[in-house]
Design an enzyme around this catalytic site. Structure first.
Site, short mmCIF file in Angstrom:
data_model
loop_
_atom_site.label_atom_id
_atom_site.label_comp_id
_atom_site.label_asym_id
_atom_site.label_seq_id
_atom_site.Cartn_x
_atom_site.Cartn_y
_atom_site.Cartn_z
N ASP A 58 0.83 -1.23 -0.23
CA ASP A 58 -0.04 -0.10 0.01
C ASP A 58 0.89 1.44 0.06
O ASP A 58 0.63 2.00 0.98
CB ASP A 58 -0.79 0.04 1.09
CG ASP A 58 -1.75 -1.31 1.37
OD1 ASP A 58 -2.12 -1.89 0.28
OD2 ASP A 58 -2.01 -1.64 2.32
N GLU B 255 -11.26 0.19 -3.39
CA GLU B 255 -10.47 0.61 -2.18
C GLU B 255 -9.27 1.44 -2.90
O GLU B 255 -9.14 1.41 -4.01
CB GLU B 255 -10.15 -0.31 -1.29
CG GLU B 255 -9.03 -1.46 -2.10
CD GLU B 255 -8.67 -2.69 -1.13
OE1 GLU B 255 -9.27 -2.74 -0.10
OE2 GLU B 255 -8.34 -3.57 -1.57
#
Ligand code: FUB
Length: 337
Positions: free
Chosen positions: A30, A236
């Site tokens: 991420d 997301e």
């Protein structure tokens, strides 16, 4: 290329990978990349093996702390600056320190991060530091009005905007008009898809200056993407960047494993879906950031190649990102064409 490769397929993918992990001594995911004072700082999740079985709730992503990485250039060595914030030092949080981001204002650095409270609800917190690599000191409470996961903060004309939200384990489907409802679920396939959220930050960077708004993503006919449009709808991992005066909102499609983007004329949107940035990587999740360094653009992303396909043990990578003459992003295949 989700985590369904056999040994031979995995081997072929590893050999053709366009880039290698930035670090191999820990698992990282991420990545939110920013350039501060001529140096690249990467704010990743720090993946760990907690022995929790894979489920759609994402319980196996049981991260406890954040490490900051820095690089003098995208092809340089990545330096790990150690623990910048641990969940034990966040008064309101109990577990699952998921995808973070950082913003700078007036010489201070603000680390934004999602974590679960003891009751299992995700909130977004902020921690403050005096150096881009931390350490950061958490505020005693999460940001008022925050929920779900994956904060990404974008600066535009002196204002900062936080994009956030993720469905399934990220709990976005449990909110309507910024209110939680235990019975709320994803809309039916023929209904408009759930939308990520955006809120302008307050001047002190520690709160929202307004109620979060829905970020509308439109199809080529100007209609909101539908919940059943899994290859294009938001899942997301939001990110915002600006290129030649246009706002590029990019994100993961989750269960179809794509990074894609949509463009618009305001940080609030609406944005029109344009296409794919990155085709599927090894591992279930895909998550990225885009940053400019010395006039060239880079995609920071992750895959599970180092762990040989373990979906919650990922590694951050970087590759150059290119645009065509019309400003369209040239799609990237992580393991070659
Ligand atoms: O790292 C945990 C979660 O996985 C992130 O918050 C999502 O974006 C996905 O990458």
């Amino acid at each position: 290329m989700p985590d369904t490769l056999d040994e031979a397929g995995l081997q072929r993918a590893l050999e053709s990978a366009i880039s290698q992990p930035l670090v191999t001594h820990i698992y990282t995911a991420d990545p939110s990349a920013h350039v501060f004072d001529g140096k690249i700082y990467i704010y990743p999740s720090h993946d760990v093996e907690a022995g929790i079985a894979f489920n759609d709730n994402g319980d196996h992503f049981a991260m406890e702390d954040y490490h900051v990485l820095s690089m003098d250039s995208p092809d340089g060595e990545a330096v790990d600056h150690g623990v910048a914030l641990h969940v034990d030092d966040v008064p309101w949080a109990e577990r699952q320190m998921w995808a973070p981001d950082v913003a700078r204002k007036d010489g201070k650095y603000y680390l934004y991060f999602p974590a679960k409270r003891a009751d299992g609800i995700f909130r977004i917190g902020v921690a403050v530091g005096g150096h881009p690599a931390g350490p950061f000191t958490a505020e005693p409470e999460p940001i008022e009005g925050s929920y779900s996961i994956d904060p990404a903060v974008f600066e535009d004309d002196g204002e900062h905007y936080m994009y956030f939200g993720g469905i399934w384990g990220g709990q976005l489907q449990k909110y309507r008009d910024n209110r939680y409802g235990a019975s709320f679920e994803e809309p039916e396939a023929d209904q408009p898809a759930l939308q990520p959220r955006v809120a302008r930050l307050s001047a002190d960077m520690k709160g929202f200056a307004e109620e979060p708004r829905a970020v509308v993503i439109l199809d080529e006919h100007g209609e909101p993407l539908l919940a059943g449009d899994h290859a294009r709808r938001y899942f997301e991992g939001p990110w915002m960047h600006k290129y030649r005066g246009k706002y590029y909102f990019s994100y993961s499609t989750g269960d179809t494993h794509l990074l894609c983007y949509a463009t618009g004329d305001s940080p609030y949107g609406p944005f029109t879906h344009q296409g794919t940035i990155l085709t599927p990587v090894i591992g279930w999740t895909t998550h990225h950031s885009i940053c400019e360094f010395e006039g060239r653009w880079y995609l920071y992303y992750h895959d599970s190649s180092l762990s040989k396909g373990v979906t919650h043990l990922r590694s951050v990578k970087v590759t150059e990102l290119k645009y065509d003459e019309a400003g369209r992003i040239v799609p990237i295949a992580p393991y070659g064409a």
